[in-house]
Motif scaffolding. Structure first.
Motif, PDB file in Angstrom:
ATOM      1  N   GLN A  66       4.248  -1.251  32.721  1.00 57.68           N
ATOM      2  CA  GLN A  66       3.137  -1.518  31.542  1.00 57.68           C
ATOM      3  C   GLN A  66       1.857  -0.804  32.117  1.00 57.68           C
ATOM      4  O   GLN A  66       1.767  -0.650  33.434  1.00 57.68           O
ATOM      5  N   HIS A  67       0.836  -0.565  31.295  1.00 57.97           N
ATOM      6  CA  HIS A  67      -0.272  -0.167  31.713  1.00 57.97           C
ATOM      7  C   HIS A  67      -1.501  -0.513  30.559  1.00 57.97           C
ATOM      8  O   HIS A  67      -0.980  -1.073  29.623  1.00 57.97           O
ATOM      9  N   PRO A  68      -2.596  -0.504  30.972  1.00 54.57           N
ATOM     10  CA  PRO A  68      -3.625  -0.934  30.045  1.00 54.57           C
ATOM     11  C   PRO A  68      -3.947   0.031  28.800  1.00 54.57           C
ATOM     12  O   PRO A  68      -5.014  -0.233  27.924  1.00 54.57           O
ATOM     13  N   HIS A  69      -3.033   1.165  28.706  1.00 52.49           N
ATOM     14  CA  HIS A  69      -3.487   2.172  27.848  1.00 52.49           C
ATOM     15  C   HIS A  69      -2.787   1.822  26.403  1.00 52.49           C
ATOM     16  O   HIS A  69      -1.529   1.361  26.866  1.00 52.49           O
ATOM     17  N   THR A  70      -3.194   2.097  25.278  1.00 52.59           N
ATOM     18  CA  THR A  70      -2.512   2.340  24.113  1.00 52.59           C
ATOM     19  C   THR A  70      -1.663   3.686  23.966  1.00 52.59           C
ATOM     20  O   THR A  70      -2.223   4.597  24.620  1.00 52.59           O
ATOM     21  N   GLN A  71      -0.204   3.451  24.005  1.00 54.13           N
ATOM     22  CA  GLN A  71       0.467   4.840  24.049  1.00 54.13           C
ATOM     23  C   GLN A  71       1.242   4.710  22.668  1.00 54.13           C
ATOM     24  O   GLN A  71       1.826   4.216  22.102  1.00 54.13           O
ATOM     25  N   SER A  72       1.180   6.118  21.957  1.00 55.69           N
ATOM     26  CA  SER A  72       1.958   6.484  20.656  1.00 55.69           C
ATOM     27  C   SER A  72       2.743   7.756  21.064  1.00 55.69           C
ATOM     28  O   SER A  72       2.201   8.603  21.689  1.00 55.69           O
ATOM     29  N   SER A  73       4.071   7.440  20.748  1.00 56.39           N
ATOM     30  CA  SER A  73       5.008   8.558  21.174  1.00 56.39           C
ATOM     31  C   SER A  73       5.836   9.258  20.156  1.00 56.39           C
ATOM     32  O   SER A  73       6.226   8.166  19.239  1.00 56.39           O
ATOM     33  N   TYR A  74       6.252  10.535  20.232  1.00 54.02           N
ATOM     34  CA  TYR A  74       6.922  11.197  19.079  1.00 54.02           C
ATOM     35  C   TYR A  74       8.174  11.815  19.605  1.00 54.02           C
ATOM     36  O   TYR A  74       8.012  12.198  20.791  1.00 54.02           O
ATOM     37  N   VAL A  75       9.047  11.534  19.193  1.00 53.47           N
ATOM     38  CA  VAL A  75      10.375  12.094  19.805  1.00 53.47           C
ATOM     39  C   VAL A  75      10.857  13.550  19.118  1.00 53.47           C
ATOM     40  O   VAL A  75      10.780  13.843  18.043  1.00 53.47           O
ATOM     41  N   ILE A  76      10.404  14.437  20.116  1.00 54.35           N
ATOM     42  CA  ILE A  76      10.494  16.032  19.558  1.00 54.35           C
ATOM     43  C   ILE A  76      11.980  16.377  19.775  1.00 54.35           C
ATOM     44  O   ILE A  76      12.350  16.940  18.931  1.00 54.35           O
ATOM     45  N   SER A  77      12.775  16.027  20.655  1.00 50.05           N
ATOM     46  CA  SER A  77      14.118  16.165  20.584  1.00 50.05           C
ATOM     47  C   SER A  77      14.920  15.023  21.191  1.00 50.05           C
ATOM     48  O   SER A  77      14.332  14.420  22.162  1.00 50.05           O
ATOM     49  N   GLY A  78      16.287  15.177  21.129  1.00 48.99           N
ATOM     50  CA  GLY A  78      17.099  14.127  21.923  1.00 48.99           C
ATOM     51  C   GLY A  78      17.103  12.775  21.204  1.00 48.99           C
ATOM     52  O   GLY A  78      16.644  12.531  20.136  1.00 48.99           O
ATOM     53  N   VAL A  79      17.661  11.943  21.887  1.00 48.92           N
ATOM     54  CA  VAL A  79      18.073  10.642  21.546  1.00 48.92           C
ATOM     55  C   VAL A  79      17.859   9.520  22.792  1.00 48.92           C
ATOM     56  O   VAL A  79      18.137   9.754  23.852  1.00 48.92           O
ATOM     57  N   PHE A  80      16.994   8.601  22.175  1.00 49.25           N
ATOM     58  CA  PHE A  80      16.467   7.765  23.289  1.00 49.25           C
ATOM     59  C   PHE A  80      16.711   6.353  22.806  1.00 49.25           C
ATOM     60  O   PHE A  80      16.707   5.760  21.432  1.00 49.25           O
ATOM     61  N   GLU A  81      17.006   5.329  23.832  1.00 48.12           N
ATOM     62  CA  GLU A  81      16.807   3.837  23.669  1.00 48.12           C
ATOM     63  C   GLU A  81      15.729   3.434  24.272  1.00 48.12           C
ATOM     64  O   GLU A  81      15.184   3.419  25.301  1.00 48.12           O
ATOM     65  N   ILE A  82      14.715   3.089  23.351  1.00 45.32           N
ATOM     66  CA  ILE A  82      13.325   2.687  23.884  1.00 45.32           C
ATOM     67  C   ILE A  82      13.199   1.125  23.792  1.00 45.32           C
ATOM     68  O   ILE A  82      13.685   0.402  22.976  1.00 45.32           O
ATOM     69  N   THR A  83      12.714   0.448  24.939  1.00 44.34           N
ATOM     70  CA  THR A  83      12.492  -0.941  25.018  1.00 44.34           C
ATOM     71  C   THR A  83      10.959  -1.190  24.719  1.00 44.34           C
ATOM     72  O   THR A  83      10.199  -0.579  25.679  1.00 44.34           O
ATOM     73  N   ILE A  84      10.482  -2.183  24.010  1.00 40.82           N
ATOM     74  CA  ILE A  84       9.238  -2.304  24.083  1.00 40.82           C
ATOM     75  C   ILE A  84       9.176  -4.026  23.941  1.00 40.82           C
ATOM     76  O   ILE A  84       9.535  -4.491  22.905  1.00 40.82           O
ATOM     77  N   ASP A  85       8.613  -4.810  24.975  1.00 41.54           N
ATOM     78  CA  ASP A  85       8.357  -6.046  24.945  1.00 41.54           C
ATOM     79  C   ASP A  85       9.719  -6.735  24.694  1.00 41.54           C
ATOM     80  O   ASP A  85       9.896  -7.835  23.633  1.00 41.54           O
ATOM     81  N   GLY A  86      10.722  -6.383  25.278  1.00 43.75           N
ATOM     82  CA  GLY A  86      12.170  -7.053  25.216  1.00 43.75           C
ATOM     83  C   GLY A  86      12.989  -6.359  24.092  1.00 43.75           C
ATOM     84  O   GLY A  86      14.128  -6.620  23.623  1.00 43.75           O
ATOM     85  N   GLN A  87      12.397  -5.901  22.799  1.00 41.43           N
ATOM     86  CA  GLN A  87      13.168  -5.298  21.687  1.00 41.43           C
ATOM     87  C   GLN A  87      13.383  -3.775  21.947  1.00 41.43           C
ATOM     88  O   GLN A  87      12.504  -2.891  22.460  1.00 41.43           O
ATOM     89  N   LYS A  88      14.605  -3.594  21.776  1.00 46.49           N
ATOM     90  CA  LYS A  88      15.375  -2.037  21.959  1.00 46.49           C
ATOM     91  C   LYS A  88      15.496  -1.604  20.485  1.00 46.49           C
ATOM     92  O   LYS A  88      15.890  -2.115  19.629  1.00 46.49           O
ATOM     93  N   GLN A  89      15.257  -0.373  20.496  1.00 46.81           N
ATOM     94  CA  GLN A  89      15.619   0.501  19.117  1.00 46.81           C
ATOM     95  C   GLN A  89      15.898   1.955  19.778  1.00 46.81           C
ATOM     96  O   GLN A  89      15.531   2.752  20.649  1.00 46.81           O
TER      97      GLN A  89
END
Length: 113
Positions: free
Chosen positions: A51-74
């Motif tokens: 975790q960090h105090p910054h707002t983060q916005s991310s775009y998937v350029i390529s590949g496949v990821f399992e992202i976890t945010i605050d306990g939720q996975k997508q």
């Protein structure tokens, strides 16, 4: 103090910096308010929960990821995005090698050290 990068980013002229096993990053531009960073993942690489105090916005350029945010996975693929509000615990598991484009507000000064 004002932090700033060059106005133009030429990808082949900038280095990829190792972050952890199977992960490297390339800072593409920043000032005091915003920072853009490309993050390259090998298949199976793990962006550990953090975790960090910054707002983060991310775009998937390529590949496949399992992202976890605050306990939720997508599961996210090329063209998908995600948003991490300040101080939320988040991480990434790379299912197929790829690149994320991360944007932070404010700047990640720890990346410049």
């Amino acid at each position: 103090m004002i932090n700033t990068s060059e106005s133009f980013f030429i990808a082949k002229k900038n280095i990829w910096e190792p972050v952890s096993h199977g992960i490297s990053r390339q800072i593409t531009g920043y000032n005091d308010n915003i920072m853009m960073v490309k993050v390259k993942f090998d298949k199976g690489a793990i962006g550990e929960l953090h975790q960090h105090p910054h707002t983060q916005s991310s775009y998937v350029i390529s590949g496949v990821f399992e992202i976890t945010i605050d306990g939720q996975k997508q599961r996210l693929e090329s063209g998908d995005t995600f948003l991490v509000n300040p101080d939320l615990i988040h991480g990434a598991l790379c299912l197929e090698a790829g690149i994320l484009l991360d944007v932070f507000n404010p700047i990640r000064e720890d990346f410049l050290e």
